[in-house]
Design a protein around this motif. Sequence first.
Motif, PDB file in Angstrom:
ATOM      1  N   PHE A  42      34.257  40.237  42.366  1.00 20.40           N
ATOM      2  CA  PHE A  42      35.002  39.626  41.274  1.00 20.40           C
ATOM      3  C   PHE A  42      34.100  39.383  40.062  1.00 20.40           C
ATOM      4  O   PHE A  42      34.513  39.573  38.919  1.00 20.40           O
ATOM      5  N   GLY A  43      32.860  38.997  40.316  1.00 22.01           N
ATOM      6  CA  GLY A  43      31.924  38.803  39.217  1.00 22.01           C
ATOM      7  C   GLY A  43      31.646  40.088  38.464  1.00 22.01           C
ATOM      8  O   GLY A  43      31.554  40.100  37.230  1.00 22.01           O
TER       9      GLY A  43
ATOM     10  N   GLY B 114      34.375  38.517  27.909  1.00 25.04           N
ATOM     11  CA  GLY B 114      34.956  37.262  27.442  1.00 25.04           C
ATOM     12  C   GLY B 114      36.456  37.158  27.595  1.00 25.04           C
ATOM     13  O   GLY B 114      37.006  36.054  27.552  1.00 25.04           O
ATOM     14  N   ALA B 115      37.144  38.284  27.769  1.00 30.64           N
ATOM     15  CA  ALA B 115      38.591  38.279  27.978  1.00 30.64           C
ATOM     16  C   ALA B 115      38.888  38.304  29.475  1.00 30.64           C
ATOM     17  O   ALA B 115      38.108  38.836  30.256  1.00 30.64           O
ATOM     18  N   PRO B 116      40.025  37.730  29.916  1.00 23.16           N
ATOM     19  CA  PRO B 116      40.354  37.737  31.340  1.00 23.16           C
ATOM     20  C   PRO B 116      40.584  39.157  31.856  1.00 23.16           C
ATOM     21  O   PRO B 116      41.274  39.949  31.211  1.00 23.16           O
ATOM     22  N   VAL B 117      39.996  39.469  33.000  1.00 22.11           N
ATOM     23  CA  VAL B 117      40.104  40.803  33.596  1.00 22.11           C
ATOM     24  C   VAL B 117      41.226  40.801  34.640  1.00 22.11           C
ATOM     25  O   VAL B 117      41.232  39.973  35.543  1.00 22.11           O
ATOM     26  N   PRO B 118      42.175  41.722  34.523  1.00 25.52           N
ATOM     27  CA  PRO B 118      43.287  41.757  35.479  1.00 25.52           C
ATOM     28  C   PRO B 118      42.879  42.316  36.842  1.00 25.52           C
ATOM     29  O   PRO B 118      42.252  43.375  36.929  1.00 25.52           O
ATOM     30  N   VAL B 119      43.219  41.578  37.892  1.00 24.79           N
ATOM     31  CA  VAL B 119      42.974  41.992  39.271  1.00 24.79           C
ATOM     32  C   VAL B 119      44.187  41.600  40.097  1.00 24.79           C
ATOM     33  O   VAL B 119      44.695  40.481  39.974  1.00 24.79           O
TER      34      VAL B 119
ATOM     35  N   SER C  26      39.438  29.386  33.878  1.00 25.10           N
ATOM     36  CA  SER C  26      38.362  29.532  32.895  1.00 25.10           C
ATOM     37  C   SER C  26      38.569  30.726  31.975  1.00 25.10           C
ATOM     38  O   SER C  26      37.807  30.923  31.025  1.00 25.10           O
ATOM     39  N   GLY C  27      39.588  31.556  32.267  1.00 27.77           N
ATOM     40  CA  GLY C  27      39.863  32.715  31.428  1.00 27.77           C
ATOM     41  C   GLY C  27      39.035  33.935  31.755  1.00 27.77           C
ATOM     42  O   GLY C  27      39.000  34.898  30.980  1.00 27.77           O
ATOM     43  N   ARG C  28      38.381  33.933  32.925  1.00 25.47           N
ATOM     44  CA  ARG C  28      37.582  35.104  33.308  1.00 25.47           C
ATOM     45  C   ARG C  28      38.382  36.128  34.108  1.00 25.47           C
ATOM     46  O   ARG C  28      38.094  37.321  34.067  1.00 25.47           O
TER      47      ARG C  28
END
Length: 320
Positions: free
Chosen positions: A149-150, A158-163, A188-190
Amino acid sequence: MSIRKTTPCPSAPLRVAALCFTLMMLAAALATASEITGYRVMREAVTDRAGRALWAVRGFKKDGVEHRLAVDAESFASFDLPAAQLFPVKDVPVDSFRRTRLGRAVYRYTASPYRLQNGGATRAESGADGWFLTVDLCPSKRPFERELFGTAEALGQGAPVPVAVMVSGLWLLSHPDEVAYLKGEVASGRLAVTWVNHSWHHHYDAKAPLAENFLLAPGTDLTAEVLHVEELLLARDLVPSPFFRFPGLVSDRAAMERLGELSLVPIGADAWLAKGEEPHRGSFILVHGNGNEPKGIRLALPLLSEKKPHLLPLSEAFAR
């Protein structure tokens, strides 16, 4: 709600220990969760106070207050809303749901041909400019693959990554710290997590043929396997998406038809990394984040960090 017991009965001392562990785990989970009661399937056209068109697909009480699990059938976004905030739409044509974007996906991917393995949607319908990362969390006692995930988060700059996180009920119950981590990354928006149902037990028997394995094992209550995970998610303020992944990607006609009745889209994969399948534009990548498939992680980490793919939310895989 009846759910098939799939684990063998242990000897008396082990049975007592296992029961004590289960009770402690449930007590800890309930201490931080809302109470969900009266959970039921429905399909009702509604609007919210802003006039937004939604479909209420489940009804339930949350801590004694009547709620609805509602879906925007054009964006695929799901919402947990108090029933008092929704208003039924009158005189809705019978085929209205089927004509929505979600309805078209539900009925297309739960229809024939009924493949024993990897039925449903396996890649984007159109030329999606990116990949779809789906992470299975089957029941496991092994360490959680936090590095996966990291590594995905680093792609967002800096933008949220879709998973898409395919979560089983038993994993949810036994990994409260990992669930809290994922919720924190979303807050946190990650990460932008799509919570996908992966069944309650995720039963597997290494000696049984596929046609009698996973959710096709004799005596399995498919509806209960699906709905109980939804209840568990909602109790933790996590909203289930309108997607479902069959354990082992194994299904049959009856299972697919029932999924359609539950307003869910089955999600397969065309790039199960540990099986040597390589992703291409529009691929649904399958990797296990529960520690059960280290080969997939070894392949996924450099794939993400070196190729730096554009990851897309699962909803973008379906035609508008």
